[in-house]
Scaffold this active site. Sequence first.
Site, short mmCIF file in Angstrom:
data_model
loop_
_atom_site.label_atom_id
_atom_site.label_comp_id
_atom_site.label_asym_id
_atom_site.label_seq_id
_atom_site.Cartn_x
_atom_site.Cartn_y
_atom_site.Cartn_z
N ASP A 185 0.88 4.06 6.37
CA ASP A 185 0.89 3.98 4.91
C ASP A 185 1.99 4.89 4.37
OD1 ASP A 185 -1.51 3.13 2.64
OD2 ASP A 185 0.04 4.55 2.05
N GLY A 221 -9.49 -0.55 -6.57
CA GLY A 221 -8.31 0.23 -6.19
C GLY A 221 -7.24 -0.53 -5.45
N GLN A 222 -7.39 -1.85 -5.34
CA GLN A 222 -6.36 -2.63 -4.63
C GLN A 222 -5.09 -2.69 -5.47
OE1 GLN A 222 -7.40 -6.68 -3.55
NE2 GLN A 222 -5.57 -6.91 -2.28
N HIS A 247 -5.62 -5.99 3.40
CA HIS A 247 -5.30 -4.89 4.31
C HIS A 247 -6.49 -3.95 4.42
CE1 HIS A 247 -3.98 -3.77 0.24
NE2 HIS A 247 -4.29 -2.53 0.56
P1 DGP Z 1 -4.34 -0.50 -1.88
O1 DGP Z 1 -4.13 0.41 -3.04
O2 DGP Z 1 -5.76 -0.45 -1.32
O3 DGP Z 1 -3.90 -1.91 -2.22
O4 DGP Z 1 -3.41 0.02 -0.73
C1 DGP Z 1 -2.04 -0.25 -0.70
C2 DGP Z 1 -1.41 0.79 0.16
O5 DGP Z 1 -0.11 0.34 0.49
C3 DGP Z 1 -1.24 2.16 -0.51
O6 DGP Z 1 -2.03 3.11 0.18
C4 DGP Z 1 0.22 2.48 -0.38
C5 DGP Z 1 0.73 1.46 0.62
N1 DGP Z 1 2.08 0.99 0.37
C6 DGP Z 1 2.57 0.53 -0.79
N2 DGP Z 1 3.86 0.17 -0.65
C7 DGP Z 1 4.18 0.40 0.65
C8 DGP Z 1 5.36 0.23 1.42
O7 DGP Z 1 6.41 -0.23 0.95
N3 DGP Z 1 5.31 0.60 2.73
C9 DGP Z 1 4.17 1.11 3.28
N4 DGP Z 1 4.24 1.45 4.57
N5 DGP Z 1 3.03 1.28 2.60
C10 DGP Z 1 3.04 0.93 1.30
#
Ligand code: DGP
Length: 112
Positions: free
Chosen positions: A30, A91-92, A98
């Site tokens: 993340d 919180g999505q 995912h």
């Molecule tokens: P959620 O908020 O549950 O939809 O989680 C989305 C997650 O995705 C958040 O913890 C941050 C992560 N995230 C967002 N953009 C990127 C990205 O460009 N690369 C990576 N590796 N993670 C990302």
Amino acid sequence: MADCLFCRIIRREIPAQIVQEDEHALVFRDIQPQAPTHVLVIPKKHFGSLLDTSDADAVLLGRLQAAARRFAAEAGLSSFRLVANNGRGAGQSVDHLHYHLLAGRAMQWPPG
Ligand code: DGP
């Protein structure tokens, strides 16, 4: 999905720290880690959220848990949290199904 962020990571159009990949699933770190270990487990097939899957996707959903278990085992994690935020109210923020796998710190319950 052409403009889906995680589909673009799957296609290597956006860089990510990929830690595991197979035919069906990708596991990557993340970008905003909320724990010392924080990876995302995603299906290569696009679903907006769990609500967009059906019973026909049960095997694929099981594969995601298997991918999470493999990561946890290989990383030597004895405890971890596996959680999916479904919908803005939960919180999505990225509309590609995912699971967050978090480990390495004490966890609170219930989550906020
Ligand atoms: P959620 O908020 O549950 O939809 O989680 C989305 C997650 O995705 C958040 O913890 C941050 C992560 N995230 C967002 N953009 C990127 C990205 O460009 N690369 C990576 N590796 N993670 C990302």
